[in-house]
Design a protein around this motif. Structure first.
Motif, PDB file in Angstrom:
ATOM      1  N   PRO A 159     -32.036  -3.186  10.380  1.00  0.00           N
ATOM      2  CA  PRO A 159     -32.747  -4.345  10.740  1.00  0.00           C
ATOM      3  C   PRO A 159     -32.362  -5.299   9.870  1.00  0.00           C
ATOM      4  O   PRO A 159     -32.163  -6.419  10.360  1.00  0.00           O
ATOM      5  CB  PRO A 159     -34.109  -3.789  10.675  1.00  0.00           C
ATOM      6  N   ILE A 160     -32.051  -5.249   8.619  1.00  0.00           N
ATOM      7  CA  ILE A 160     -31.993  -6.205   7.855  1.00  0.00           C
ATOM      8  C   ILE A 160     -30.621  -6.875   7.937  1.00  0.00           C
ATOM      9  O   ILE A 160     -30.476  -7.780   7.830  1.00  0.00           O
ATOM     10  CB  ILE A 160     -32.267  -6.186   6.277  1.00  0.00           C
ATOM     11  N   LYS A 161     -29.487  -6.050   8.459  1.00  0.00           N
ATOM     12  CA  LYS A 161     -28.311  -6.271   8.825  1.00  0.00           C
ATOM     13  C   LYS A 161     -28.503  -7.235   9.984  1.00  0.00           C
ATOM     14  O   LYS A 161     -27.764  -8.483   9.879  1.00  0.00           O
ATOM     15  CB  LYS A 161     -27.309  -5.273   9.049  1.00  0.00           C
ATOM     16  N   ILE A 162     -29.133  -6.992  11.070  1.00  0.00           N
ATOM     17  CA  ILE A 162     -29.291  -7.664  12.215  1.00  0.00           C
ATOM     18  C   ILE A 162     -29.848  -9.006  11.864  1.00  0.00           C
ATOM     19  O   ILE A 162     -29.343 -10.235  12.320  1.00  0.00           O
ATOM     20  CB  ILE A 162     -30.081  -6.931  13.206  1.00  0.00           C
ATOM     21  N   LEU A 163     -31.043  -8.890  11.126  1.00  0.00           N
ATOM     22  CA  LEU A 163     -31.624 -10.206  10.573  1.00  0.00           C
ATOM     23  C   LEU A 163     -30.645 -11.174   9.952  1.00  0.00           C
ATOM     24  O   LEU A 163     -30.826 -12.517   9.985  1.00  0.00           O
ATOM     25  CB  LEU A 163     -32.676  -9.880   9.673  1.00  0.00           C
ATOM     26  N   SER A 164     -30.034 -10.606   9.167  1.00  0.00           N
ATOM     27  CA  SER A 164     -28.912 -11.536   8.411  1.00  0.00           C
ATOM     28  C   SER A 164     -28.009 -12.131   9.446  1.00  0.00           C
ATOM     29  O   SER A 164     -27.402 -13.201   8.928  1.00  0.00           O
ATOM     30  CB  SER A 164     -28.172 -10.750   7.329  1.00  0.00           C
ATOM     31  N   PHE A 165     -27.555 -11.341  10.318  1.00  0.00           N
ATOM     32  CA  PHE A 165     -26.741 -12.345  11.553  1.00  0.00           C
ATOM     33  C   PHE A 165     -27.577 -13.179  12.307  1.00  0.00           C
ATOM     34  O   PHE A 165     -27.133 -14.420  12.439  1.00  0.00           O
ATOM     35  CB  PHE A 165     -26.235 -11.183  12.278  1.00  0.00           C
ATOM     36  N   VAL A 166     -28.817 -12.781  12.396  1.00  0.00           N
ATOM     37  CA  VAL A 166     -29.645 -14.105  12.878  1.00  0.00           C
ATOM     38  C   VAL A 166     -29.636 -15.262  12.024  1.00  0.00           C
ATOM     39  O   VAL A 166     -29.345 -16.417  12.672  1.00  0.00           O
ATOM     40  CB  VAL A 166     -31.014 -13.538  13.201  1.00  0.00           C
ATOM     41  N   VAL A 167     -29.816 -15.032  10.585  1.00  0.00           N
ATOM     42  CA  VAL A 167     -29.816 -16.233   9.951  1.00  0.00           C
ATOM     43  C   VAL A 167     -28.425 -17.043   9.740  1.00  0.00           C
ATOM     44  O   VAL A 167     -28.245 -18.055   9.876  1.00  0.00           O
ATOM     45  CB  VAL A 167     -29.998 -15.794   8.469  1.00  0.00           C
ATOM     46  N   LEU A 168     -27.451 -15.973   9.764  1.00  0.00           N
ATOM     47  CA  LEU A 168     -26.037 -16.616   9.910  1.00  0.00           C
ATOM     48  C   LEU A 168     -25.876 -17.449  11.066  1.00  0.00           C
ATOM     49  O   LEU A 168     -25.245 -18.645  11.300  1.00  0.00           O
ATOM     50  CB  LEU A 168     -24.743 -15.367   9.974  1.00  0.00           C
TER      51      LEU A 168
END
Lengths: 41, 283, 455
Positions: free
Chosen positions: A9-18
């Motif tokens: 989840p946090i990896k996905i979240l980081s991509f959303v932020v990117l």
């Protein structure tokens, strides 16, 4: 412990932020181009 | 220096600094009331401060030079703009500034009338705090001490006429906003000789505080003209500047003011009314 | 990673990186508003994007500090953390606080008090998180019985941060008095106790990365802390210019804040000296870049640019202009962002799997693009600010008219901010692309070459 559960989840979240950062750069760039002609000294 | 001496240096230096700092803090507390006129912090002013906080004003404006740097400093704003102007401004800023010319606009805040009044009371209290005379020269919102320096908006939007920096107004706008437009667009333009900044006299005296001065003058023995109230005085000064002369060899000679005459013909009656209404806000 | 419990740092860093990215989104939105009519005027006005930009900075930098502390303390005290569970509880509470505060700001739910906009419930959660944190760290050190100077400085810094937050919880009737105490929290944080935290991290990194002698490093650490406080505590006075306090704060502010760069010069000399005398070639050269970079950029941003406008007779003209934005961006980035990124870069190879110890080329791109971008942003703010001072403050041109004349510098601001943002995006991507080591299968196949012989 819970590492496995949360890494995804946090990896996905980081991509959303990117993506958000890319969108913000694009927005600021568009505004710059759009208003370029109106900027004078 | 060895390790122990270094530690002693750190502890003693810090301790001494803390002591001095706390001592000065205590002393400052004994001065705060006097410097800030604490007796004038009425419930109205306190409520005005809450309004200031509630609408997050400090994240665009500055007060005492503190805040964000996206909107004008408001430390002395009540000395530059009268309460009536500020009241009308805060009802709807877009009536006073044009987003396309000034390229920046304050969003309408939907304040209640009471919130606006109290906010002005708070800002008025701020303007009287003894802050070592800062700012050293008035910080203006628009315009400038130098004639013509406020023409940028017009040039930027391709219109090229020097006096058009102000937003275009329609008959539906506040009379004072229309009056400000006249102030810059009349021929010759008022702002070519008069600033609205306190103490900034150009070819003509500053109009900052004109309403207050007029109120004192009218009816006093020094007054030579025919007006009986503030509006009358301002109107007379525009159309018949020599009726009463402001002291100073740079403003008049041989009983005649240097100010151009003829505004009675070049301005419509309504424009004249608006101009008077605008100037009467400078308290 | 020598101690299993150090893995909590990974999650702190992950949260910090995510919020860092978000901070820049709001920074770019704010910058775009300087260029012309704002299409988002009634959706996201400047005050909202600005308050989120600054608050996210404070939240993520503190998250980074906490993560870095959870990483460093087991190493220094040679023990597992007292409780990883508490550390996770603290992280969840803290993140919830940060995220709900930001959502609240979108709807103007905040105190409207500069830099202390967090509503009271959020402020209370901040205090609770700090208490959990201090308790956990203190218990860890107490359990181990090994307490190094570096740790002592760090702990004192963290403890003072918590204490100095207390004036922010109070309500002041007099606006001038509330300004007076705002800076007890904000100034004494960033130019006092956070500097202590930064210096402690830097000492730790230099000892580990360059094999610098611990005795020497710790002696310097004391000197730096002493200088930071002698200049920094009374230097608070430079926030007391022109706000309605007694006049003696003016010369005090001028003198002591002019001394502030002394500590930063000492820090740079000590960082440079450490690598010159390095007896140990630690493979993590990228972390060394961030460490030395942090020392030098702090000297430039906090020291030099702060000094540029701190003297009262100069500040009289520059107060409340974009000159402050120039100093603020460079100082915060150099001192706090870079030191957190240094700690992350140092810890990352041990926290994640298959990450090359020496750093990837992506990591170097991130470093240089950020440095370039932030340097350019600083110059853009500087040119705009200098223009503003001359036109508005000295020539007496109206604010709105002067802003139009300096608008052109904001094109450069956005261009350089975009370079900076790409640099940060690369860092974030580089951080997340390797999975963390899971405790069950944590085989340290990359044996970390460490300076433990010195430790």
């Amino acid at each position: 412990m819970q590492h496995k559960t949360f890494y995804g989840p946090i990896k996905i979240l980081s991509f959303v932020v990117l993506l958000g950062m890319a969108a913000a750069i694009f927005y600021a760039f568009s505004i710059s181009v759009l208003y370029w002609g109106g900027i004078g000294v | 220096m060895n390790n122990r001496q270094a530690r002693m240096f750190a502890i003693a230096g810090t301790g001494l600094s803390v002591l001095i700092f706390l001592g000065l803090t205590l002393h400052s507390h004994s001065k705060f009331d006097e410097l800030t006129n604490a007796e004038n912090i009425t419930p109205q002013v306190t409520h005005g401060k809450d309004v200031w906080h509630k609408y997050n004003c400090i994240n665009c404006h500055t007060l005492f030079g503190e805040g964000a740097y996206y909107a004008p400093d408001l430390t002395k704003i009540t000395q530059h703009r009268g309460a009536a102007y500020l009241q009308a401004y805060m009802r709807d800023p877009s009536k006073f500034y044009d987003e396309n010319k000034h390229r920046r606009l304050m969003p309408k805040q939907n304040l209640s009338e009471e919130e606006i009044t109290d906010l002005i009371a708070f800002l008025d209290w701020v303007s009287k705090v003894d802050n070592q005379g800062w700012p050293p020269r008035p910080i203006l919102v628009t315009g400038g001490f130098i004639p013509g320096s406020d023409s940028v908006g017009a040039v930027a939007s391709g219109e090229g006429t020097a006096a058009a920096a102000i937003r275009p107004v329609t008959a539906a706008d506040d009379p004072r906003a229309q009056g400000e437009h006249v102030f810059r667009t009349a021929t010759p333009a008022c702002n070519a000789c008069h600033s609205t900044a306190p103490g900034a006299n150009m070819a003509g005296p500053t109009l900052a505080g004109i309403a207050t001065r007029a109120a004192e003058l009218v009816g006093s023995a020094l007054y030579k003209g025919n007006a009986t109230d503030v509006e009358g005085y301002i109107r007379e000064s525009i159309i018949a500047p020599s009726n009463h002369l402001v002291a100073g060899d740079m403003y008049s000679a041989n009983g005649a003011s240097f100010m151009p005459i003829g505004y009675e013909e070049t301005l419509t009656a309504e424009q004249l009314d608006n101009l008077v209404a605008y100037l009467a806000t400078f308290k | 990673m020598q101690y299993k419990s150090q893995s909590v740092a990974y999650w702190y860093f992950a949260v910090a990186m995510t919020l860092f990215g978000l901070q820049l989104v709001f920074g770019l939105l704010s910058a775009a508003k300087y260029l012309g009519p704002d299409p988002l005027l009634y959706i996201l006005p400047f005050d909202v994007t600005k308050v989120i930009h600054t608050n996210l900075l404070i939240v993520w930098v503190l998250t980074g500090f906490m993560g870095a502390t959870y990483w460093m303390v087991p190493d220094e005290s040679r023990t597992e953390l007292h409780s990883t569970k508490l550390a996770y509880v603290q992280l969840v509470l803290w993140t919830l606080m940060g995220v709900t505060a930001v959502i609240g700001y979108l709807f103007r739910y905040g105190t409207g008090n500069k830099l202390l906009e967090q509503p009271l419930p959020h402020k209370i959660v901040i205090v609770i998180c700090m208490l959990i944190f201090l308790y956990n760290i203190s218990m860890t050190i107490k359990k181990s019985g090994r307490f190094t100077t570096t740790e002592g400085v760090l702990l004192l810094g963290l403890f003072s941060s918590a204490v100095l937050f207390l004036p922010a919880l109070l309500h002041y009737e007099n606006y001038t008095v509330s300004i007076f105490y705002r800076w007890w929290t904000i100034h004494l944080w960033v130019e006092g106790v956070w500097m202590m935290i930064m210096a402690a991290f830097m000492a730790y990194l230099l000892i580990r990365l360059s094999g610098a002698d611990r005795e020497v490093m710790e002696k310097w650490l004391y000197v730096i802390v002493g200088l930071v406080f002698i200049a920094g505590i009374l230097g608070t006075a430079h926030h007391y210019y022109w706000v309605g306090v007694p006049s003696y704060w003016l010369p005090i502010g001028g003198f002591f804040s002019a001394l502030e760069p002394a500590a930063l010069v000492a820090m740079s000399i000590y960082a440079y000296g450490a690598i010159r005398r390095a007896g140990l070639g630690h493979p993590n050269k990228l972390a060394l870049h961030w460490t030395i970079g942090s020392a030098l950029f702090t000297l430039f941003g906090a020291g030099l640019l702060g000094l540029a406008h701190t003297w009262p007779s100069v500040n009289k003209w520059t107060h409340g202009t974009l000159i402050t934005a120039m100093h603020g961006h460079a100082a915060f980035y150099g001192a706090y962002v870079m030191i957190v990124l240094a700690m992350i870069t140092y810890a990352a190879p041990s926290l994640t799997r298959n990450r090359p110890e020496s750093g990837s080329s992506l990591g170097y791109w991130a470093f240089w693009m950020q440095i370039t971008g932030m340097f350019g942003m600083t110059l853009s703010f500087a040119t705009a600010g200098i223009g503003q001072v001359y036109l508005e403050r000295i020539m007496g041109m109206g604010y709105l008219d002067a802003q139009l004349k300096i608008q052109v510098h904001f094109l450069m601001l956005i261009a350089t901010a975009s370079i900076f943002t790409i640099g940060v995006a690369l860092f974030i991507y580089d951080f997340f692309r390797y999975a963390p080591r899971f405790i069950s299968d944590d085989e340290p196949q990359l044996n970390v070459v460490d300076a433990r012989s010195n430790a």
